[in-house]
Motif scaffolding. Structure first.
Motif, mmCIF file in Angstrom:
data_model
loop_
_atom_site.group_PDB
_atom_site.id
_atom_site.type_symbol
_atom_site.label_atom_id
_atom_site.label_comp_id
_atom_site.label_asym_id
_atom_site.label_seq_id
_atom_site.Cartn_x
_atom_site.Cartn_y
_atom_site.Cartn_z
ATOM 1 N N GLU A 1 56.147 57.325 52.075
ATOM 2 C CA GLU A 1 56.593 58.715 52.183
ATOM 3 C C GLU A 1 56.695 59.159 53.634
ATOM 4 O OE1 GLU A 1 54.788 61.350 48.955
ATOM 5 O OE2 GLU A 1 53.293 59.755 49.130
ATOM 6 N N CYS B 1 61.898 50.026 41.664
ATOM 7 C CA CYS B 1 61.068 50.137 42.865
ATOM 8 C C CYS B 1 61.849 50.736 44.031
ATOM 9 C CB CYS B 1 60.510 48.773 43.252
ATOM 10 S SG CYS B 1 59.359 48.079 42.044
ATOM 11 N N ARG C 1 51.244 52.140 44.602
ATOM 12 C CA ARG C 1 51.806 52.541 43.301
ATOM 13 C C ARG C 1 51.249 51.648 42.188
ATOM 14 N NH1 ARG C 1 58.124 51.998 41.332
ATOM 15 N NH2 ARG C 1 57.736 52.620 39.168
ATOM 16 N N ASN D 1 60.321 52.044 47.358
ATOM 17 C CA ASN D 1 58.988 51.449 47.517
ATOM 18 C C ASN D 1 59.030 50.251 48.457
ATOM 19 O OD1 ASN D 1 58.339 51.906 43.989
ATOM 20 N ND2 ASN D 1 57.798 53.269 45.678
ATOM 21 N N ASN E 1 54.154 53.204 47.705
ATOM 22 C CA ASN E 1 54.974 54.367 48.037
ATOM 23 C C ASN E 1 55.023 54.492 49.552
ATOM 24 O OD1 ASN E 1 55.241 55.269 45.244
ATOM 25 N ND2 ASN E 1 53.079 55.816 45.404
#
Length: 423
Positions: free
Chosen positions: A374, A47, A397, A50, A372
């Motif tokens: 980003e 992970c 995710r 994450n 996620n």
């Protein structure tokens, strides 16, 4: 013994005060703890990069499929397949239809499903499309309170509507009855603000700016005011663009606020409310069949078509989710520390379930959402066409529901790459 390790993610748990990169260890569907020892045969899921959160809770869903027509969505599509472990249906079932909701929706779902039962006998038929079904004569205080008392595991509150179309028809009558149901059942009342129904042919002379202060006189601690960022009249912001000052008084008394994102959301109104120092407690997505463009159940007539209801906050998108709503909060300037509790600990407390869900304490049921996180450049759009720039995008995710993994593959999830939506 079955062991799962979520390795190397950023674990954020408001209840324990955790915000660190760590390994979350789970055994037989129960949280063991952070960085606990585990056997070599454990399932290890990388992970790194994450967010690892307590299982997310959507406090405003519409999932009574078939019974509510086009309005109701599949619970697991907007639940575990969207990274959400608990859903609260807002006003779909009524005292008459609650047994069907339990049997056909809550029990088969992989997602934990709860409800704020409708104050109206008919519940959320076609998304409350027919106003005549929601008049004062269509409420039964005793029957609804009895249904609440008989279903404490499923029913966590009452849903009602404090909006202009209803006030122009019946004044305060319906809201007074809903408030009485809440008092009699000792449950929170979740109040929709912002016009829902069109004005009748012969409307009562109601100033929309009088609705909010009038209703606040009836609320009790624990009640929930929904749609603070609504673009429709009759909400937190008056026709002069000012936030009603009375909201501060009821917040101090323990009244809560839920975003109820959905089709009502306005970035312009949100900035005014947030600039006034009012931050919602919880973040319901308010997804339903009119604002996701998902095919309706087979045989459902297309009796409702509203182009505005098809708009969405992501430019070029026809889909959204609870994590999308989280992204919009971050774009408005809220911090992750403010947003995560909205979908975890605050939501659990709202439901009276703070001991059971919304945290990752050792011994807790392993409801976990992995997101996620980003960085890039995206343009978000609301239903008024207003756009804001976002530099951070959260997407689900997968999640664990009682230790069982569900990948985030719902067709309602937006699919974006950085800068794709900048036009």
């Amino acid at each position: 013994m079955s062991t799962t390790v979520l390795k190397g993610g950023r674990v954020v748990d408001p209840v324990t005060g955790t915000d660190e990169q760590a390994d979350l260890v789970i055994q037989n569907g129960i949280v063991t703890g952070l960085n606990a020892p585990y056997a070599s045969d454990a399932e290890v899921i990388d992970c790194t990069g994450n967010l690892v959160l307590p299982g997310m809770i959507d406090t405003h869903a519409h999932i009574y499929r078939y019974v509510t027509g086009r309005f109701g969505l599949d619970p697991d599509m907007v639940g575990v397949r969207s990274g959400v472990t608990t859903l609260v249906d807002q006003g779909g079932p009524s005292c008459m239809t609650l047994p069907g909701f339990r049997h056909f929706i809550a029990e088969p779902a992989k997602t934990r499903v709860l409800a704020f039962i409708s104050a109206y006998l008919v519940g959320g038929l076609e998304g409350h499309y027919y106003p005549q079904l929601y008049q004062p004569e269509c409420l039964d205080i005793d029957a609804t309170a009895k249904a609440v008392d008989a279903n404490p595991d499923l029913v966590k509150g009452i849903k009602a509507h404090a909006e202009l179309g209803g006030f122009q028809r019946w004044g305060m009558d319906v809201i007074k009855l809903a408030a009485q149901i809440g008092r009699q059942s000792r449950m929170p009342v979740y109040l929709h603000f912002g016009q829902l129904w069109p004005s009748p042919e012969d409307p009562m002379d109601i100033d929309p700016d009088t609705i909010f202060p009038s209703v606040l006189e009836l609320v009790k601690p624990g009640d929930v005011l929904a749609h603070p960022f609504t673009r429709h009249p009759g909400g937190f912001v008056d026709k002069h663009g000012k936030v009603h000052e009375l909201i501060r008084d009821v917040i101090e008394k323990g009244v809560k606020i839920d975003v109820g994102h959905g089709s009502h959301f306005s970035f312009d109104v949100a900035r005014k409310v947030l600039d006034a120092g009012i931050v919602p407690n919880t973040l319901g997505a308010d997804m339903h069949g009119y604002n996701t463009r998902i095919a309706p159940p087979p045989g459902t007539p297309d009796i409702h078509s509203d182009p505005e209801e098809g708009d969405h906050m992501f430019a070029g998108a026809v889909r959204f989710s609870l994590t999308s709503a989280m992204t919009s909060m971050l774009a408005l300037g809220l911090t992750l520390d403010q947003v995560v509790p909205m979908v975890t600990s605050n939501a659990a407390a709202l439901l009276g379930m703070a001991d059971e869900i919304g945290h990752l304490k050792p011994g807790a049921v392993a409801d976990v959402s992995v997101l996620n996180d980003e960085r890039g450049q995206w343009t978000l759009r609301d239903n008024e066409g207003h756009r804001v720039s976002a530099e951070r995008m959260l997407t689900p995710r997968f999640c664990l529901r009682a230790g069982e993994r569900f990948d985030a593959d719902a067709p309602t999830l937006p699919q974006f790459t950085p800068a794709q939506a900048s036009a």
